[in-house]
Design a protein around this motif. Structure first.
Motif, mmCIF file in Angstrom:
data_model
loop_
_atom_site.group_PDB
_atom_site.id
_atom_site.type_symbol
_atom_site.label_atom_id
_atom_site.label_comp_id
_atom_site.label_asym_id
_atom_site.label_seq_id
_atom_site.Cartn_x
_atom_site.Cartn_y
_atom_site.Cartn_z
ATOM 1 N N ASN A 27 -27.064 11.927 -8.997
ATOM 2 C CA ASN A 27 -27.494 13.054 -8.157
ATOM 3 C C ASN A 27 -28.477 13.974 -8.884
ATOM 4 O O ASN A 27 -28.327 15.192 -8.874
ATOM 5 C CB ASN A 27 -26.287 13.866 -7.670
ATOM 6 N N LEU A 44 -36.677 8.962 -10.638
ATOM 7 C CA LEU A 44 -36.645 7.603 -10.108
ATOM 8 C C LEU A 44 -35.572 7.494 -9.028
ATOM 9 O O LEU A 44 -34.534 8.162 -9.110
ATOM 10 C CB LEU A 44 -36.364 6.609 -11.236
ATOM 11 N N PRO A 45 -35.800 6.655 -8.026
ATOM 12 C CA PRO A 45 -34.833 6.560 -6.918
ATOM 13 C C PRO A 45 -33.421 6.168 -7.355
ATOM 14 O O PRO A 45 -32.452 6.617 -6.757
ATOM 15 C CB PRO A 45 -35.436 5.487 -6.013
ATOM 16 N N LYS A 46 -33.292 5.372 -8.418
ATOM 17 C CA LYS A 46 -31.951 4.959 -8.825
ATOM 18 C C LYS A 46 -31.146 6.124 -9.402
ATOM 19 O O LYS A 46 -29.920 6.078 -9.436
ATOM 20 C CB LYS A 46 -32.007 3.796 -9.806
ATOM 21 N N TYR A 47 -31.820 7.196 -9.863
ATOM 22 C CA TYR A 47 -31.102 8.363 -10.391
ATOM 23 C C TYR A 47 -30.826 9.415 -9.321
ATOM 24 O O TYR A 47 -30.120 10.385 -9.576
ATOM 25 C CB TYR A 47 -31.872 8.987 -11.551
ATOM 26 N N GLN A 48 -31.387 9.228 -8.123
ATOM 27 C CA GLN A 48 -31.107 10.138 -7.023
ATOM 28 C C GLN A 48 -29.851 9.716 -6.269
ATOM 29 O O GLN A 48 -29.358 10.449 -5.432
ATOM 30 C CB GLN A 48 -32.289 10.178 -6.052
ATOM 31 N N ALA A 49 -29.324 8.548 -6.612
ATOM 32 C CA ALA A 49 -28.153 8.004 -5.921
ATOM 33 C C ALA A 49 -26.885 8.730 -6.352
ATOM 34 O O ALA A 49 -26.899 9.631 -7.186
ATOM 35 C CB ALA A 49 -28.048 6.502 -6.203
ATOM 36 N N GLU A 50 -25.779 8.296 -5.812
ATOM 37 C CA GLU A 50 -24.489 8.968 -5.936
ATOM 38 C C GLU A 50 -23.986 9.242 -7.351
ATOM 39 O O GLU A 50 -23.579 10.361 -7.626
ATOM 40 C CB GLU A 50 -23.421 8.178 -5.162
#
Length: 109
Positions: A72, A63-69
């Motif tokens: 990662n 999910l995009p929220k887990y690709q964030a800083e």
């Protein structure tokens, strides 16, 4: 360095020594009986096969929220975690089935 740090480092050291001894001592003991090494190797290969099958069917979607800083999470990490979870589920089902079969065979005798 205060006493809490010393105790934490001591605990880390003892965990590492315990883990090493848990691996090395059975290997030393099994040198007396090489046939037991073959059985161990068969078990390890079976676990690797189950993990490979689980890894193959797992999804690498992140999910995009887990690709964030803060997280990662990459696709490879997600696929590895999914494969590990599927492996745990499969081994849990096998363990429960083994318990049920054992109890049924004991009750029939």
């Amino acid at each position: 360095m205060d006493s809490i740090d010393i105790f934490l480092y001591t605990a880390d050291l003892l965990i590492i020594v315990g883990a090493l001894l848990a691996v090395v001592m059975p290997l030393i003991k099994s040198l007396d009986n090489p046939q037991s090494l073959v059985k161990t190797l068969v078990g390890v290969v079976a676990l690797l096969v189950v993990f490979f099958i689980s890894y193959s069917i797992s999804d690498g979607e992140v999910l995009p929220k887990y690709q964030a800083e803060p997280f990662n999470v990459t696709e490879g990490i997600a696929k590895f975690v999914g494969g590990t979870l599927y492996t745990v589920y499969a081994l849990f089902i096998v363990a429960i089935a083994g318990i049920v079969v054992t109890e049924i065979t004991k009750a029939v005798k």
